[in-house]
Design a protein around this motif. Structure first.
Motif, short mmCIF file in Angstrom:
data_model
loop_
_atom_site.label_atom_id
_atom_site.label_comp_id
_atom_site.label_asym_id
_atom_site.label_seq_id
_atom_site.Cartn_x
_atom_site.Cartn_y
_atom_site.Cartn_z
N ASN A 37 0.84 -1.20 0.00
CA ASN A 37 0.00 0.00 0.00
C ASN A 37 0.88 1.25 0.00
O ASN A 37 1.90 1.31 0.70
N GLY A 38 0.48 2.25 -0.79
CA GLY A 38 1.24 3.49 -0.82
C GLY A 38 2.48 3.45 -1.68
O GLY A 38 3.28 4.39 -1.63
N SER A 191 -3.46 -3.44 -11.46
CA SER A 191 -2.85 -3.53 -10.13
C SER A 191 -3.62 -4.55 -9.32
O SER A 191 -4.86 -4.60 -9.37
N LEU A 192 -2.89 -5.37 -8.57
CA LEU A 192 -3.50 -6.43 -7.78
C LEU A 192 -2.80 -6.53 -6.44
O LEU A 192 -1.55 -6.52 -6.38
N HIS A 193 -3.57 -6.64 -5.36
CA HIS A 193 -2.99 -6.95 -4.05
C HIS A 193 -2.76 -8.44 -3.89
O HIS A 193 -1.86 -8.87 -3.17
N ASP A 194 -3.61 -9.24 -4.51
CA ASP A 194 -3.52 -10.70 -4.40
C ASP A 194 -2.38 -11.18 -5.30
O ASP A 194 -2.53 -11.25 -6.53
N GLY A 211 7.37 4.39 -4.57
CA GLY A 211 7.26 5.21 -5.76
C GLY A 211 8.13 4.80 -6.93
O GLY A 211 8.08 5.44 -7.97
N SER A 212 8.92 3.74 -6.77
CA SER A 212 9.82 3.31 -7.83
C SER A 212 9.50 1.89 -8.27
O SER A 212 9.00 1.08 -7.49
N ALA A 260 10.19 -4.50 8.96
CA ALA A 260 9.56 -3.75 7.86
C ALA A 260 10.52 -3.63 6.69
O ALA A 260 11.74 -3.53 6.86
N ALA A 261 9.97 -3.64 5.49
CA ALA A 261 10.80 -3.50 4.30
C ALA A 261 11.46 -2.13 4.28
O ALA A 261 10.87 -1.14 4.72
N PRO A 262 12.69 -2.03 3.79
CA PRO A 262 13.36 -0.73 3.73
C PRO A 262 12.64 0.20 2.79
O PRO A 262 11.90 -0.22 1.91
N SER A 263 12.88 1.51 2.96
CA SER A 263 12.17 2.49 2.15
C SER A 263 12.54 2.41 0.68
O SER A 263 11.76 2.75 -0.17
#
Length: 281
Positions: A37-38, A191-194, A211-212, A260-263
């Protein structure tokens, strides 16, 4: 029709949400956008159906800059099913789907026989033909989703842009929708979340984070345990689906405590750059 996204920057509310994105949706292929998300997926898609104007870069349709086309002409090429839904339309289901024919008609022109046939066919394809006379406002969320997809199909576009199209759908209708996308073989950006749905339906995936675009390639190459841990922060195994042979992601729900995944994750070295699996079509 091929779509090229070149060095795309998108800013929203004074903040850059997509930075330097490059990707290709090859003609006739289903190209998936996945990411947390985001991560910028919806913002990128909104530039393709002209809801947002890029701050930099461009979107090309068959080599032509999208912004050089009139809105009516681009609507004949690109149809969208966005996450932001139409309001409570006081129309029948048939009337909502018939709105997809608007780019082909003069203002206030009545539907002709071709429009009616295309509208009826689109409703049949999404399993809503029996509801044609019902009010759109009386439908459930899943039914509305299918009607709005029918409206996009009635546009007869070269390119379909679908932002989380399986939202609100039950398992049966999710499966039907994915089968419909595969059978039509129209150039599709989705786009898919699943991630398992993405692995099943997409020819190529682009992974977005912060964003990348951080990885691109066929699902079998992109969806690795290392990438899932790094980008999505989950522990998972990737196995072969026993019925279809597609990659199948099995999540470890008992040990969800990955950091958490890095930025800005490292680009996995084995994943191909963001070009078409079938070459520069």
């Amino acid at each position: 029709m091929r779509v090229d996204i070149e060095d795309l920057d998108v800013a929203y509310a004074g903040r850059t949400v997509v930075a330097g994105a490059r990707l290709i949706a090859a003609a006739g292929e289903i190209t998936g956008l996945i990411g947390p998300n985001g991560s910028g997926k919806s913002s990128l898609l909104r530039t393709v159906y002209r809801h947002l104007r890029p701050a930099a870069g461009r979107v090309l349709l068959a080599g032509t800059d999208l912004r050089r086309l009139s809105p009516a002409r681009s609507a004949r090429h690109v149809a969208a099913l966005p996450q932001e839904r139409s309001g409570d339309l006081e129309l029948t289901v048939r009337e909502v789907v018939a709105l997809g024919r608007t780019p082909y008609k003069r203002a206030f022109a009545a539907d002709n026989a071709t429009d009616r046939d295309i509208t009826a066919r689109a409703l049949t394809e999404v399993g809503m033909a029996d509801a044609a006379g019902r009010r759109f406002t009386a439908l459930s969320g899943g039914e509305r989703q299918r009607v709005l997809l029918a409206r996009a199909l009635a546009q007869e576009p070269d390119v379909l842009v679908l932002d989380e199209p399986t939202n609100h759908l039950d398992v049966r209708h999710q499966t039907d929708l994915l089968a419909l996308l595969r059978d039509r073989r129209r150039t599709t950006l989705v786009s898919l979340h699943d991630l398992n749905a993405a692995a099943a339906v997409c020819d190529r995936l682009h992974v977005m984070h912060a964003g990348s675009v951080v990885a691109s390639g066929p699902p079998r190459e992109v969806l690795t345990p290392a990438l899932l841990a790094e980008v999505f922060g989950v522990r998972a195994a990737v196995v072969e689906h026993p019925l279809t042979g597609d990659p199948l992601i099995a999540y470890d729900h008992r040990h969800p405590g990955l950091p958490a995944a890095p930025s800005r994750p490292r680009r996995p070295g084995h994943v191909r750059p963001a070009t078409s699996r079938r070459g520069q079509q």
